[in-house]
Motif scaffolding. Sequence first.
Motif, mmCIF file in Angstrom:
data_model
loop_
_atom_site.group_PDB
_atom_site.id
_atom_site.type_symbol
_atom_site.label_atom_id
_atom_site.label_comp_id
_atom_site.label_asym_id
_atom_site.label_seq_id
_atom_site.Cartn_x
_atom_site.Cartn_y
_atom_site.Cartn_z
ATOM 1 N N GLN A 73 4.228 1.699 2.349
ATOM 2 C CA GLN A 73 5.353 2.538 1.904
ATOM 3 C C GLN A 73 4.883 3.986 1.794
ATOM 4 O O GLN A 73 4.005 4.290 0.985
ATOM 5 C CB GLN A 73 5.863 2.035 0.544
ATOM 6 N N PHE A 74 5.487 4.873 2.594
ATOM 7 C CA PHE A 74 4.991 6.260 2.640
ATOM 8 C C PHE A 74 6.026 7.198 3.247
ATOM 9 O O PHE A 74 6.918 6.764 3.970
ATOM 10 C CB PHE A 74 3.698 6.323 3.474
ATOM 11 N N VAL A 83 0.126 -3.871 -5.913
ATOM 12 C CA VAL A 83 0.364 -2.533 -5.376
ATOM 13 C C VAL A 83 -0.944 -1.745 -5.366
ATOM 14 O O VAL A 83 -1.641 -1.683 -6.379
ATOM 15 C CB VAL A 83 1.416 -1.766 -6.218
ATOM 16 N N SER A 84 -1.278 -1.176 -4.225
ATOM 17 C CA SER A 84 -2.352 -0.184 -4.175
ATOM 18 C C SER A 84 -1.684 1.179 -4.140
ATOM 19 O O SER A 84 -1.172 1.614 -3.108
ATOM 20 C CB SER A 84 -3.235 -0.379 -2.931
ATOM 21 N N ASP A 85 -1.668 1.829 -5.294
ATOM 22 C CA ASP A 85 -1.011 3.135 -5.444
ATOM 23 C C ASP A 85 -2.078 4.195 -5.156
ATOM 24 O O ASP A 85 -2.812 4.634 -6.038
ATOM 25 C CB ASP A 85 -0.478 3.241 -6.878
ATOM 26 N N LEU A 86 -2.160 4.595 -3.891
ATOM 27 C CA LEU A 86 -3.328 5.346 -3.423
ATOM 28 C C LEU A 86 -3.570 6.664 -4.153
ATOM 29 O O LEU A 86 -4.704 6.970 -4.515
ATOM 30 C CB LEU A 86 -3.241 5.583 -1.904
ATOM 31 N N TYR A 87 -2.511 7.455 -4.363
ATOM 32 C CA TYR A 87 -2.730 8.728 -5.083
ATOM 33 C C TYR A 87 -3.147 8.461 -6.528
ATOM 34 O O TYR A 87 -4.048 9.111 -7.052
ATOM 35 C CB TYR A 87 -1.484 9.619 -5.044
ATOM 36 N N ALA A 88 -2.491 7.508 -7.169
ATOM 37 C CA ALA A 88 -2.843 7.199 -8.569
ATOM 38 C C ALA A 88 -4.284 6.702 -8.663
ATOM 39 O O ALA A 88 -4.984 6.977 -9.645
ATOM 40 C CB ALA A 88 -1.875 6.154 -9.128
ATOM 41 N N VAL A 96 0.881 -1.167 0.000
ATOM 42 C CA VAL A 96 0.000 0.000 0.000
ATOM 43 C C VAL A 96 0.918 1.217 0.000
ATOM 44 O O VAL A 96 1.673 1.451 0.955
ATOM 45 C CB VAL A 96 -0.949 0.008 1.211
ATOM 46 N N TYR A 97 0.864 1.951 -1.092
ATOM 47 C CA TYR A 97 1.862 2.958 -1.402
ATOM 48 C C TYR A 97 1.225 4.339 -1.444
ATOM 49 O O TYR A 97 0.222 4.547 -2.133
ATOM 50 C CB TYR A 97 2.479 2.603 -2.761
ATOM 51 N N ALA A 98 1.821 5.289 -0.715
ATOM 52 C CA ALA A 98 1.226 6.629 -0.633
ATOM 53 C C ALA A 98 2.255 7.713 -0.945
ATOM 54 O O ALA A 98 2.755 8.394 -0.050
ATOM 55 C CB ALA A 98 0.618 6.854 0.752
ATOM 56 N N HIS A 99 2.588 7.846 -2.203
ATOM 57 C CA HIS A 99 3.382 9.009 -2.633
ATOM 58 C C HIS A 99 2.880 9.454 -3.997
ATOM 59 O O HIS A 99 2.494 8.639 -4.819
ATOM 60 C CB HIS A 99 4.885 8.691 -2.678
ATOM 61 N N GLN A 100 2.919 10.765 -4.210
ATOM 62 C CA GLN A 100 2.351 11.330 -5.444
ATOM 63 C C GLN A 100 3.276 11.153 -6.647
ATOM 64 O O GLN A 100 2.825 11.227 -7.784
ATOM 65 C CB GLN A 100 2.092 12.847 -5.271
ATOM 66 N N GLU A 101 4.582 10.977 -6.393
ATOM 67 C CA GLU A 101 5.567 11.121 -7.454
ATOM 68 C C GLU A 101 6.393 9.835 -7.659
ATOM 69 O O GLU A 101 7.173 9.460 -6.784
ATOM 70 C CB GLU A 101 6.512 12.279 -7.083
ATOM 71 N N PRO A 102 6.224 9.188 -8.820
ATOM 72 C CA PRO A 102 6.986 7.952 -9.089
ATOM 73 C C PRO A 102 8.505 8.159 -9.003
ATOM 74 O O PRO A 102 9.227 7.239 -8.638
ATOM 75 C CB PRO A 102 6.583 7.600 -10.528
ATOM 76 N N LYS A 103 8.982 9.372 -9.324
ATOM 77 C CA LYS A 103 10.429 9.621 -9.297
ATOM 78 C C LYS A 103 10.967 9.938 -7.898
ATOM 79 O O LYS A 103 12.147 10.237 -7.727
ATOM 80 C CB LYS A 103 10.771 10.803 -10.220
ATOM 81 N N ALA A 109 -2.670 11.472 5.182
ATOM 82 C CA ALA A 109 -4.111 11.260 5.352
ATOM 83 C C ALA A 109 -4.663 10.207 4.397
ATOM 84 O O ALA A 109 -5.557 9.438 4.757
ATOM 85 C CB ALA A 109 -4.863 12.581 5.170
ATOM 86 N N ILE A 110 -4.154 10.153 3.185
ATOM 87 C CA ILE A 110 -4.704 9.204 2.216
ATOM 88 C C ILE A 110 -4.487 7.766 2.690
ATOM 89 O O ILE A 110 -5.332 6.890 2.471
ATOM 90 C CB ILE A 110 -4.107 9.448 0.796
ATOM 91 N N LEU A 111 -3.375 7.513 3.369
ATOM 92 C CA LEU A 111 -3.112 6.165 3.900
ATOM 93 C C LEU A 111 -3.902 5.932 5.193
ATOM 94 O O LEU A 111 -4.428 4.841 5.420
ATOM 95 C CB LEU A 111 -1.608 5.976 4.133
ATOM 96 N N LYS A 112 -4.025 6.974 6.014
ATOM 97 C CA LYS A 112 -4.859 6.836 7.209
ATOM 98 C C LYS A 112 -6.296 6.517 6.794
ATOM 99 O O LYS A 112 -6.984 5.713 7.425
ATOM 100 C CB LYS A 112 -4.797 8.115 8.053
ATOM 101 N N GLY A 113 -6.733 7.130 5.712
ATOM 102 C CA GLY A 113 -8.075 6.852 5.205
ATOM 103 C C GLY A 113 -8.232 5.412 4.746
ATOM 104 O O GLY A 113 -9.297 4.814 4.882
#
Lengths: 226, 226
Positions: free
Chosen positions: B100-101, B38-43, B8-15, B110-114
């Motif tokens: 991963q965050f 992978v759960s790419d939460l922002y994506a 469960v992944y919480a970052h906006q930027e792949p780079k 917050a997106i991962l807490k959600g």
Amino acid sequence: PGKKVLIVYAHQEPKSFNGSLLKIAVEELTKQGCSVTVSDLYAMQFEPRATRNDIVGHLHNPEAFNYAVETWEAYKRGGLSKDLVEEQKKVQEADLLIFQFPLFWFSMPAILKGWMDRVLVQGFAYDLTKANGGGLLQGKLCLFSFTTGGSKEKYAIRGDIRYLLWPMQHGIMHFCGVKVLEPHICYAPEHVSEEKRKEMLTAWTQRLKTLWKEEPIDCSPDWYFK
Amino acid sequence: PGKKVLIVYAHQEPKSFNGSLLKIAVEELTKQGCSVTVSDLYAMQFEPRATRNDIVGHLHNPEAFNYAVETWEAYKRGGLSKDLVEEQKKVQEADLLIFQFPLFWFSMPAILKGWMDRVLVQGFAYDLTKANGGGLLQGKLCLFSFTTGGSKEKYAIRGDIRYLLWPMQHGIMHFCGVKVLEPHICYAPEHVSEEKRKEMLTAWTQRLKTLWKEEPIDCSPDWYFK
């Protein structure tokens, strides 16, 4: 009298116990002559996600999005999104911040965590380039007022719930220079008698009556971990 | 080999550095013969807010909305929203959950807490009516892998960052019956040399190579507070 209070409220249901605690705070503080503002996060459909949408116009580095850098830069040039600017204005004007919420997983509901993540950006709430570590919200007070699902015993380790307050009170508010009042905790309002619930509501009213005379906690590790 | 992993992944930027850590985990675990989701939460634009929209169809008590009650009832009758059902299915199938965050305010973004607030509902993740307190996600492992903005010293009180892991590791995962592996923490990747960053990425790869031989931490108060 004359003090400004911002209540950041995170419950979906006005008829909930949290809703009653909010109502009491608004009424009692207004009666005292305070000016009370409420950010009703669910009603506002407040956005908890920290994304590129929080920056109006161009990015500082469009090649690789870095939320902390971009919001700092945007803050400096007045380029944060409207919803954030409005919340920051409320915080700036407030003498006291009250956070009213049900405890979700030993912490804040995501919608309230998102308020912290997005509103308290560098430049506004703190400045790491400053020698002292840089809390910028000096002179303000805050109070975490929350309900729990379980009984007091369920949350106590070594006799106390304070362990879980460390990230919220110390990690966020104290870091920003805000002085922290004793938390106000209503344990398991859904599982106690109607009489007990009324007692809890009365206790909140009573506390609010003398709130301005309270001394903040010292918010050092000792307060949390003895 | 054959193990199932949900990241469960919480970052906006792949780079970003978090993006690199994710990439490494997917590659290394796949190479080992694991099946990685992978759960790419922002994506995914994952919704962090706990609202009435999480329940399909009628409410148990439309007079006063209670999220915990409604999601429990909805879970039992198969009436949770599609996005939650999908995440629960991924959790159910996984042997290992990796979160991963970047650390935001001593906690999860917050997106991962959600994700925690909405996916881990009663009936699915725990059952308070069971005698033992009721963690339902037995037999699974988890690992919190995160980056920080500040140096190791900035987060240490009495020598350690563990204090802030209590709500996440103990309050959530341990409560649900998930065994917790040592956290993986990369301190201040944005403020160290390129060489040091490469070392941190290599260390993550190395750790993953022997991950399945690790013993979980005991996750008792002693681990956190000594």
